[in-house]
Design an enzyme around this catalytic site. Structure first.
Site, PDB file in Angstrom:
ATOM      1  CG  HIS A 174      35.849  34.509  43.108  1.00 40.30           C
ATOM      2  ND1 HIS A 174      35.855  34.306  41.756  1.00 40.30           N
ATOM      3  CD2 HIS A 174      36.596  33.499  43.636  1.00 40.30           C
ATOM      4  CE1 HIS A 174      36.567  33.225  41.469  1.00 40.30           C
ATOM      5  NE2 HIS A 174      37.018  32.711  42.603  1.00 40.30           N
ATOM      6  CD  GLU A 205      35.237  39.495  41.173  1.00 36.54           C
ATOM      7  OE1 GLU A 205      35.843  39.428  40.096  1.00 36.54           O
ATOM      8  OE2 GLU A 205      35.482  38.751  42.138  1.00 36.54           O
ATOM      9  CB  CYS A 230      35.825  33.842  37.475  1.00 36.02           C
ATOM     10  SG  CYS A 230      34.481  33.690  38.693  1.00 36.02           S
ATOM     11  CB  CYS A 276      32.463  37.024  39.464  1.00 38.73           C
ATOM     12  SG  CYS A 276      33.093  36.299  40.995  1.00 38.73           S
TER      13      CYS A 276
END
Length: 164
Positions: free
Chosen positions: A85, A87, A113, A116
């Site tokens: 991801h 992040e 999510c 993260c």
């Protein structure tokens, strides 16, 4: 002929960094969501990240989306995804380059999510700014419980405005 006067509106800091995150998202190799992240401290961009496959690995633009093939709903079963991801990549980049992100703000096109969100808490990021909610309400609740400020802003313009 009178010269046309166009009014220039300087972007706010949130608009500026959110537009940066949106630009970073253009590098995404995900077929579902293009997500970009910028970690900022004291009005200075420290790191960026977008969602895509691990370094040197084939990505979804080459192999197709395994989550789509398996009919996996957005916001669930993150372990099936090839991508790291945005992040996560921004936080990893800080670690690789020895950049202190404690007390920083994360600008991200989408809210995080749960995976993260946990990384954001432990990295010491204090604020998350986004314009789109990712399909993981539990993660937003987790961030609130951890006293991470969540700010929603409007989606930035998709044009760049400057004078030559």
């Amino acid at each position: 002929m009178e010269s046309e006067k166009t009014e220039y509106k300087r972007p706010t800091w949130d608009e500026y960094f959110m537009k940066m995150a949106s630009l970073v998202a253009e590098r995404s190799t995900c077929l579902r969501h293009h997500v970009g992240a910028v970690i900022v401290k004291e009005k200075r961009a420290l790191t960026t990240g977008y969602n895509g496959a691990a370094k040197g690995m084939k990505d979804c633009t080459e192999l197709g989306c395994l989550r789509n093939e398996l009919g996996i709903e957005s916001g669930t079963r993150h372990e099936v995804c090839r991508a790291i991801h945005a992040e996560q990549n921004a936080i990893i980049q800080a670690g690789v380059h020895g950049t202190n992100i404690y007390g920083s703000t994360l600008y991200c096109t989408h809210t995080p999510c749960m995976i993260c969100a946990k990384m954001i808490v432990n990295a010491g990021i204090k604020k998350v700014v986004s314009y789109h909610d990712y399909a993981d309400e539990d993660a937003r609740n987790f961030l609130k419980e951890a006293r991470i400020e969540i700010v929603k802003v409007k989606r930035p313009s998709n044009t760049i405005t400057f004078k030559d």
